[in-house]
Design a protein around this motif. Structure first.
Motif, PDB file in Angstrom:
ATOM      1  N   MET A   1      -0.918  18.064  23.915  1.00  0.00           N
ATOM      2  CA  MET A   1      -1.465  19.213  24.744  1.00  0.00           C
ATOM      3  C   MET A   1      -1.879  19.155  26.079  1.00  0.00           C
TER       4      MET A   1
ATOM      5  N   HIS B   1      -5.765  19.276  28.025  1.00  0.00           N
ATOM      6  CA  HIS B   1      -6.966  18.478  27.104  1.00  0.00           C
ATOM      7  C   HIS B   1      -7.214  17.196  27.519  1.00  0.00           C
TER       8      HIS B   1
ATOM      9  N   HIS C   1      -9.742  11.788  24.934  1.00  0.00           N
ATOM     10  CA  HIS C   1     -10.967  11.300  24.729  1.00  0.00           C
ATOM     11  C   HIS C   1     -10.797   9.887  24.947  1.00  0.00           C
TER      12      HIS C   1
ATOM     13  N   ASP D   1     -13.020   3.224  -1.915  1.00  0.00           N
ATOM     14  CA  ASP D   1     -11.733   2.946  -1.842  1.00  0.00           C
ATOM     15  C   ASP D   1     -11.166   1.681  -2.357  1.00  0.00           C
TER      16      ASP D   1
ATOM     17  N   THR E   1      -0.025  -5.785 -15.191  1.00  0.00           N
ATOM     18  CA  THR E   1       1.127  -5.389 -15.810  1.00  0.00           C
ATOM     19  C   THR E   1       2.395  -6.315 -15.740  1.00  0.00           C
TER      20      THR E   1
ATOM     21  N   TYR F   1       4.437  -8.108 -18.178  1.00  0.00           N
ATOM     22  CA  TYR F   1       6.291  -8.053 -17.961  1.00  0.00           C
ATOM     23  C   TYR F   1       6.862  -9.350 -18.229  1.00  0.00           C
TER      24      TYR F   1
ATOM     25  N   PHE G   1       6.852 -11.267 -21.573  1.00  0.00           N
ATOM     26  CA  PHE G   1       7.785 -10.484 -22.393  1.00  0.00           C
ATOM     27  C   PHE G   1       9.034 -10.914 -22.064  1.00  0.00           C
TER      28      PHE G   1
ATOM     29  N   MET H   1      11.197 -12.350 -24.812  1.00  0.00           N
ATOM     30  CA  MET H   1      12.767 -11.593 -25.643  1.00  0.00           C
ATOM     31  C   MET H   1      13.816 -12.523 -25.332  1.00  0.00           C
TER      32      MET H   1
ATOM     33  N   TRP I   1      13.669 -15.098 -27.997  1.00  0.00           N
ATOM     34  CA  TRP I   1      13.926 -14.481 -29.235  1.00  0.00           C
ATOM     35  C   TRP I   1      15.287 -14.066 -29.600  1.00  0.00           C
ATOM     36  N   TYR I   2      16.012 -13.479 -28.467  1.00  0.00           N
ATOM     37  CA  TYR I   2      17.377 -12.905 -28.663  1.00  0.00           C
ATOM     38  C   TYR I   2      18.330 -14.066 -28.777  1.00  0.00           C
TER      39      TYR I   2
ATOM     40  N   ASN J   1      17.739 -17.369 -29.604  1.00  0.00           N
ATOM     41  CA  ASN J   1      17.224 -18.057 -30.850  1.00  0.00           C
ATOM     42  C   ASN J   1      17.846 -19.397 -30.837  1.00  0.00           C
TER      43      ASN J   1
ATOM     44  N   ARG K   1     -10.370  16.478  17.678  1.00  0.00           N
ATOM     45  CA  ARG K   1     -10.826  15.301  17.056  1.00  0.00           C
ATOM     46  C   ARG K   1     -10.974  15.088  15.585  1.00  0.00           C
TER      47      ARG K   1
ATOM     48  N   LYS L   1      20.173 -10.050 -36.245  1.00  0.00           N
ATOM     49  CA  LYS L   1      18.711  -9.276 -36.183  1.00  0.00           C
ATOM     50  C   LYS L   1      18.456  -8.151 -37.077  1.00  0.00           C
TER      51      LYS L   1
ATOM     52  N   ASP M   1      -1.152  18.200  16.766  1.00  0.00           N
ATOM     53  CA  ASP M   1      -1.970  17.322  17.225  1.00  0.00           C
ATOM     54  C   ASP M   1      -3.532  18.097  17.106  1.00  0.00           C
TER      55      ASP M   1
END
Lengths: 298, 176
Positions: free
Chosen positions: A1, A4, A7, A252, A266, A270, A273, A277, A280-281, A283, B12, B87, B137
């Motif tokens: 603008m 103005h 500042h 925060d 997680t 993950y 597993f 897996m 396991w699969y 074998n 501001r 399985k 703004d």
């Protein structure tokens, strides 16, 4: 603008956080007492139940080292991603990374148990085992101790350098130390990836030298980082309650740390597993032995 | 009575934060503050309650888990049993990856759609700005005056004291 006036940019006043007083004497006494009891029982166990104590020392050493290393990883990640949010609590992971020497000493002490923990350390066992013969080039006592010492030294030197550049910023505010920490961190990440994987192969995976898993080092990293974030959260909350971080660390910040901890927990599950897996699969006996032994109980 | 709105534009970030706190402390209802970027501390200043979207996220995730497990067990063990490597037909470990992914997919899409529905974001909606510059703004505070005791002039004076540069008054139904 137009029209103005912008500042003016006001320089931030220097932060004067309340001084970290020494630990209350009652706490310090209690913690020292706990440490003394631990040392006494370790020495007692060394004579009474040697194998168990060696295994316990290895576990304790890896967890203690993991706290410091996870805090170091946290700092590195924050530096590399340009995360300014963690600045308010940066001293906490820095202090935690400062315990790396203690974890390092414990890991070196755990090397005294090589003879009872690792079957590949006995020449007669290796002589009758084709698989161990094939791995002999890597799994030998001299190389094991040498590699361990190098890894610990590299991690400790880097943590000290990062700490130095962070403290330097307190003396002379400016962007230069941040820049140095970014460069150091970016250079350290690949080093950490390789050294941590090799350390995991040596210290933990070679306990079962016939077993194969390509994801175990990453799995171990996820577990370590989750535990380290947990320690970081507990310490931050305690320091916030006691005063030093009150007003600096907001809700925060705790939420962000909590999200990271949740995410990495997680990720840890993950990876566990993923490993389970696939084994396991397919074998295949050389992989399934690990789970059969753990499913049967101690 | 018909609600009246006072719309105040600030230049501001610090001013709009102070203005929001002052208006709420004086008993006025601040409907919302429109800012060009996320302003730290504004949620606390506005007294916004914690979002309940997490509940929707969890329920959608649960729906995904249940649906994925049901589909896999029904297709592989009930409707058309297939022997894979000896399985058992209903081998849970083999179903986990798909279940996990469907859980994430349902939770992720579901929570976004819930957000759109709750916020009234839909195709073809005409955006209406309270004040020009709210997306550029300006920091725009919108306060609602519901009772006759609320005095527009007093609020205007209060906000001007906190640095509001443009003030407008609007009478009518709330716009979303």
């Amino acid at each position: 603008m137009a029209g103005h006036p912008l500042h003016p940019v006001v320089a931030a006043p220097p932060l004067n956080p309340p001084a970290f007083g020494p630990l209350p004497a009652r706490w310090a006494r209690g913690l020292l007492l706990a440490a003394a009891v631990g040392v006494a029982f370790t020495l007692l166990g060394w004579g009474v139940a040697h194998t168990r104590t060696a295994a316990g020392l290895l576990l304790a050493a890896n967890y203690t080292l993991g706290m410091g290393l996870a805090a170091l990883c946290f700092l590195v990640l924050v530096n590399v991603t340009g995360g300014r949010w963690a600045t308010a609590l940066r001293r906490v992971p820095e202090a935690l990374a400062g315990t790396l020497w203690l974890g390092g000493v414990l890991v070196l002490l755990s090397f005294t148990g090589i003879g009872v923990l690792y079957e590949w350390s006995h020449a007669d066992v290796v002589a009758g085992d084709p698989l161990l013969q094939a791995k002999q080039g890597w799994l030998d006592v001299g190389g094991f101790v040498f590699r361990g010492a190098v890894f610990l030294a590299v991690w400790w030197l880097f943590a000290a350098a990062l700490r130095r550049h962070s403290l330097r910023q307190d003396e002379a505010p400016g962007p230069a130390p941040s820049r140095r920490r970014l460069v150091l961190s970016a250079a350290f990440l690949p080093v950490l990836a390789v050294t941590f994987s090799l350390a995991t192969f040596d210290w933990l995976m070679s306990l079962a030298p016939h077993w194969f898993s390509t994801v175990f080092a990453l799995y171990n990293f996820a577990g370590m980082f989750t535990a380290g974030l947990g320690a970081l959260l507990v310490l931050t909350i305690v320091l916030r309650r006691l005063g030093p971080l009150a007003g600096l660390v907001r809700d925060d910040h705790l939420h962000d740390l909590g999200k990271l901890a949740f995410g990495f927990a997680t990720f840890w599950a993950y990876l566990w597993f993923c490993q389970y897996m696939l084994i396991w699969y397919s074998n295949i006996p050389e992989e399934t032995t690990w789970y059969v032994a753990r499913g049967a109980g101690a | 009575m018909t609600p009246r709105f006072v719309i105040a534009s600030f230049l501001r970030e610090a001013d709009v934060l102070a203005g929001t706190r002052a208006a709420r402390a004086a008993g006025y209802e601040v409907v919302d503050v429109y800012t060009p970027y996320a302003v730290h501390g504004l949620d606390q200043a506005l007294g916004v309650r914690p979002s309940r979207l997490g509940v929707a996220c969890f329920l959608f995730g649960l729906l995904g888990v249940a649906g994925a497990l049901w589909l896999q067990v029904w297709t592989s063990a009930v409707d058309w049993p297939i022997n894979v490597g000896g399985k058992p037909y209903d081998s849970l470990p083999a179903f986990i990856p798909v279940t996990f992914e469907i859980c994430i997919l349902f939770a992720g899409l579901g929570v976004v759609l819930t957000l759109f529905a709750r916020a009234g974001l839909r195709p073809g909606r005409t955006p209406r700005a309270w004040a020009p510059g709210a997306t550029d703004d300006r920091f725009v505070l919108v306060a609602r005056l519901t009772s006759a005791v609320h005095d527009t002039a007093r609020l205007t004076h209060l906000l001007r004291g906190h640095g509001a540069v443009d003030l407008a008054e609007r009478i009518g139904e709330e716009e979303r």
